[in-house]
Design an enzyme around this catalytic site. Structure first.
Site, PDB file in Angstrom:
ATOM      1  N   SER A 184       9.647   4.917  -3.528  1.00  0.00           N
ATOM      2  CA  SER A 184       9.436   3.943  -2.458  1.00  0.00           C
ATOM      3  C   SER A 184       8.461   4.553  -1.467  1.00  0.00           C
ATOM      4  O   SER A 184       8.503   5.773  -1.223  1.00  0.00           O
ATOM      5  CB  SER A 184      10.776   3.653  -1.757  1.00  0.00           C
ATOM      6  OG  SER A 184      10.540   3.077  -0.491  1.00  0.00           O
ATOM      7  N   GLY A 226       0.796  -1.218   0.000  1.00  0.00           N
ATOM      8  CA  GLY A 226       0.000   0.000   0.000  1.00  0.00           C
ATOM      9  C   GLY A 226       0.828   1.267   0.000  1.00  0.00           C
ATOM     10  O   GLY A 226       2.028   1.248  -0.263  1.00  0.00           O
ATOM     11  N   LEU A 238       0.360   3.592  -2.193  1.00  0.00           N
ATOM     12  CA  LEU A 238       0.759   3.377  -3.590  1.00  0.00           C
ATOM     13  C   LEU A 238       1.335   4.634  -4.236  1.00  0.00           C
ATOM     14  O   LEU A 238       0.879   5.741  -3.987  1.00  0.00           O
ATOM     15  CB  LEU A 238      -0.453   2.897  -4.401  1.00  0.00           C
ATOM     16  CG  LEU A 238      -1.129   1.622  -3.883  1.00  0.00           C
ATOM     17  CD1 LEU A 238      -2.307   1.241  -4.786  1.00  0.00           C
ATOM     18  CD2 LEU A 238      -0.143   0.455  -3.777  1.00  0.00           C
ATOM     19  N   HIS A 273       4.366   1.421  -7.955  1.00  0.00           N
ATOM     20  CA  HIS A 273       3.311   0.400  -7.877  1.00  0.00           C
ATOM     21  C   HIS A 273       2.399   0.483  -9.103  1.00  0.00           C
ATOM     22  O   HIS A 273       1.996  -0.522  -9.680  1.00  0.00           O
ATOM     23  CB  HIS A 273       2.434   0.611  -6.638  1.00  0.00           C
ATOM     24  CG  HIS A 273       3.138   0.506  -5.325  1.00  0.00           C
ATOM     25  ND1 HIS A 273       3.322   1.579  -4.500  1.00  0.00           N
ATOM     26  CD2 HIS A 273       3.675  -0.558  -4.677  1.00  0.00           C
ATOM     27  CE1 HIS A 273       3.940   1.201  -3.390  1.00  0.00           C
ATOM     28  NE2 HIS A 273       4.179  -0.095  -3.476  1.00  0.00           N
ATOM     29  N   LYS A 277      12.906  -2.958  -8.482  1.00  0.00           N
ATOM     30  CA  LYS A 277      13.377  -2.140  -7.354  1.00  0.00           C
ATOM     31  C   LYS A 277      13.800  -3.049  -6.196  1.00  0.00           C
ATOM     32  O   LYS A 277      14.776  -2.808  -5.513  1.00  0.00           O
ATOM     33  CB  LYS A 277      12.241  -1.203  -6.958  1.00  0.00           C
ATOM     34  CG  LYS A 277      12.243  -0.697  -5.548  1.00  0.00           C
ATOM     35  CD  LYS A 277      13.201   0.451  -5.381  1.00  0.00           C
ATOM     36  CE  LYS A 277      13.048   1.138  -4.049  1.00  0.00           C
ATOM     37  NZ  LYS A 277      13.037   0.244  -2.921  1.00  0.00           N
ATOM     38  N   ASP A 278      13.011  -4.107  -5.953  1.00  0.00           N
ATOM     39  CA  ASP A 278      13.344  -5.082  -4.915  1.00  0.00           C
ATOM     40  C   ASP A 278      13.842  -6.336  -5.630  1.00  0.00           C
ATOM     41  O   ASP A 278      13.166  -7.382  -5.647  1.00  0.00           O
ATOM     42  CB  ASP A 278      12.105  -5.377  -4.063  1.00  0.00           C
ATOM     43  CG  ASP A 278      11.599  -4.106  -3.392  1.00  0.00           C
ATOM     44  OD1 ASP A 278      12.173  -3.710  -2.385  1.00  0.00           O
ATOM     45  OD2 ASP A 278      10.649  -3.484  -3.915  1.00  0.00           O
ATOM     46  N   ARG A 323       8.696   4.306   1.516  1.00  0.00           N
ATOM     47  CA  ARG A 323       9.517   4.786   2.641  1.00  0.00           C
ATOM     48  C   ARG A 323      10.114   6.174   2.380  1.00  0.00           C
ATOM     49  O   ARG A 323      10.592   6.806   3.328  1.00  0.00           O
ATOM     50  CB  ARG A 323      10.628   3.791   2.952  1.00  0.00           C
ATOM     51  CG  ARG A 323      10.094   2.492   3.571  1.00  0.00           C
ATOM     52  CD  ARG A 323      11.205   1.588   4.087  1.00  0.00           C
ATOM     53  NE  ARG A 323      10.684   0.577   4.989  1.00  0.00           N
ATOM     54  CZ  ARG A 323      10.451  -0.696   4.647  1.00  0.00           C
ATOM     55  NH1 ARG A 323      10.697  -1.108   3.421  1.00  0.00           N
ATOM     56  NH2 ARG A 323       9.986  -1.544   5.544  1.00  0.00           N
ATOM     57  N   GLY A 382       8.436  -5.739  -8.663  1.00  0.00           N
ATOM     58  CA  GLY A 382       9.307  -4.678  -9.162  1.00  0.00           C
ATOM     59  C   GLY A 382      10.779  -5.037  -9.042  1.00  0.00           C
ATOM     60  O   GLY A 382      11.203  -5.621  -8.047  1.00  0.00           O
TER      61      GLY A 382
HETATM   62  P1  AMP Z   1       5.851  -2.630  -1.602  1.00  0.00           P
HETATM   63  O1  AMP Z   1       4.495  -2.027  -1.445  1.00  0.00           O
HETATM   64  O2  AMP Z   1       6.977  -1.686  -1.291  1.00  0.00           O
HETATM   65  O3  AMP Z   1       5.975  -3.972  -0.918  1.00  0.00           O
HETATM   66  O4  AMP Z   1       6.018  -2.931  -3.159  1.00  0.00           O
HETATM   67  C1  AMP Z   1       5.074  -3.698  -3.854  1.00  0.00           C
HETATM   68  C2  AMP Z   1       5.648  -4.026  -5.218  1.00  0.00           C
HETATM   69  O5  AMP Z   1       5.926  -2.821  -5.919  1.00  0.00           O
HETATM   70  C3  AMP Z   1       6.973  -4.805  -5.129  1.00  0.00           C
HETATM   71  O6  AMP Z   1       6.994  -5.798  -6.124  1.00  0.00           O
HETATM   72  C4  AMP Z   1       7.992  -3.722  -5.377  1.00  0.00           C
HETATM   73  O7  AMP Z   1       9.199  -4.210  -5.937  1.00  0.00           O
HETATM   74  C5  AMP Z   1       7.253  -2.843  -6.369  1.00  0.00           C
HETATM   75  N1  AMP Z   1       7.832  -1.503  -6.356  1.00  0.00           N
HETATM   76  C6  AMP Z   1       8.037  -0.699  -5.279  1.00  0.00           C
HETATM   77  N2  AMP Z   1       8.647   0.436  -5.659  1.00  0.00           N
HETATM   78  C7  AMP Z   1       8.837   0.361  -7.001  1.00  0.00           C
HETATM   79  C8  AMP Z   1       9.412   1.230  -7.979  1.00  0.00           C
HETATM   80  N3  AMP Z   1       9.933   2.398  -7.651  1.00  0.00           N
HETATM   81  N4  AMP Z   1       9.419   0.807  -9.262  1.00  0.00           N
HETATM   82  C9  AMP Z   1       8.888  -0.398  -9.606  1.00  0.00           C
HETATM   83  N5  AMP Z   1       8.334  -1.250  -8.737  1.00  0.00           N
HETATM   84  C10 AMP Z   1       8.307  -0.882  -7.447  1.00  0.00           C
END
Ligand code: AMP
Length: 295
Positions: free
Chosen positions: A185, A31, A33, A37, A149-150, A187, A147
């Site tokens: 992010s 979330g 977002l 995302h 990113k991770d 964060r 993503g």
């Molecule tokens: P999270 O909500 O941070 O757990 O991310 C959910 C999904 O979104 C994960 O697969 C992340 O790798 C992807 N994600 C987060 N930030 C980015 C970004 N800047 N670019 C692409 N994908 C992302």
């Protein structure tokens, strides 16, 4: 768009969709977002009849003393963004629904999970693989989107799906960055303006690595040192790790002769940031990141 909070109801819906021969795509998130995302959502939308976005801040992937309580949450805004992006189902389960009292089963990947972030966040990937396995069993998607990113998470999830024969295709989507290069992010919200400026040393260090590799440096230790130097020049940045690793095994590379994943984790104030760049492999960075249309 329908909001579903019960895992059992979600699974019933997915079983029905599958009976009707509809394809299902899942974008799992925690979330708050942002455009990163939404790029996954946008890509996933084009691949399936039914698009499910899950929002669940998974306590199991946070260690003691980490930012579980402080993690940013804004489910109303998330719902609106999903609705606008053409999502069919917003899956928003509670903690108790996902981990009822007595929950005692876990899923663990034991090799890739030990590298990079796994060394500093013991139990983190066990939390990730457990929740991803649950989400795959609940939503029953044909494809699930993660993503780059991770990068380690995406790799661990691919391994999980392959090792345990989940009938799902994992799609990894490029990292979406702000115009100044900082990877988006949830964060990033924690940071003050000064910290946000300091955070630019992270894409800066990745650029140092890219330039060094492209100009022929193959000694991975020299590259990490140059990156460390670049990061240390920024006050207030604590380096968790800087690594040059094999993009499929995450094992450290000594001499670069093929694709390399350069990965960085730093702490700036109370914010932990990770980022990476795949160098010399398939181009996973888009030339122009997808951004949501302006209102
Ligand atoms: P999270 O909500 O941070 O757990 O991310 C959910 C999904 O979104 C994960 O697969 C992340 O790798 C992807 N994600 C987060 N930030 C980015 C970004 N800047 N670019 C692409 N994908 C992302």
């Amino acid at each position: 768009m329908k909001t579903v909070t019960s895992p059992a109801a979600m699974q019933q819906l997915s079983l029905k969709f599958r009976e009707e021969a509809k394809t299902i795509a899942l974008v799992p998130t925690m979330g708050c977002l942002h455009a990163g995302h939404l790029s996954l959502v946008h890509t996933a939308r084009a691949t399936a009849d039914i698009l499910v976005v899950s929002v669940f801040v998974n306590p199991m992937q946070f260690g003691p003393g980490e930012d579980l309580d402080a993690y940013p949450r804004d489910s109303d805004k998330d719902k609106q963004l999903c609705e606008d992006a053409g999502v069919d189902i917003f899956f928003f389960p509670s903690n108790d629904a996902m981990y009822p009292i007595g929950h005692s089963s876990f899923v663990e990947e034991t090799v890739l999970s030990r590298e990079l972030c796994g060394r500093l966040r013991p139990g983190h990937f066990r939390g990730v693989t457990t929740i991803v396995a649950k989400l795959l069993n609940i939503v029953l998607p044909h494809r699930a989107f993660f993503g780059q990113k991770d990068a380690q998470q995406a790799l661990v999830v691919r391994k999980l799906v392959s090792d345990l024969s989940f009938p799902v295709e994992i799609v990894t989507c490029p990292t979406v960055r702000d115009t100044d290069g900082l990877a988006l992010s949830s964060r990033n919200k924690y940071m003050s303006t000064e910290e946000r400026n300091a955070a630019l040393c992270v894409p800066g260090a990745l650029e140092v690595a890219e330039q060094a590799i492209r100009s022929g440096t193959s000694d991975a230790r020299m590259i990490s040192s140059a990156m460390q130097e670049a990061l240390k020049r920024t006050p207030g940045v604590k380096v968790d790790y800087v690594e040059v690793v094999d993009p499929s095994t995450l094992e450290p590379i000594v001499a670069i002769s093929g694709p390399a994943l350069v990965a960085v984790a730093v702490r700036i104030g109370r914010t932990r940031l990770i980022d990476n760049r795949l160098i010399g492999g398939p181009d996973v960075e888009p030339p122009t990141p997808w951004l949501p249309p302006s209102p």
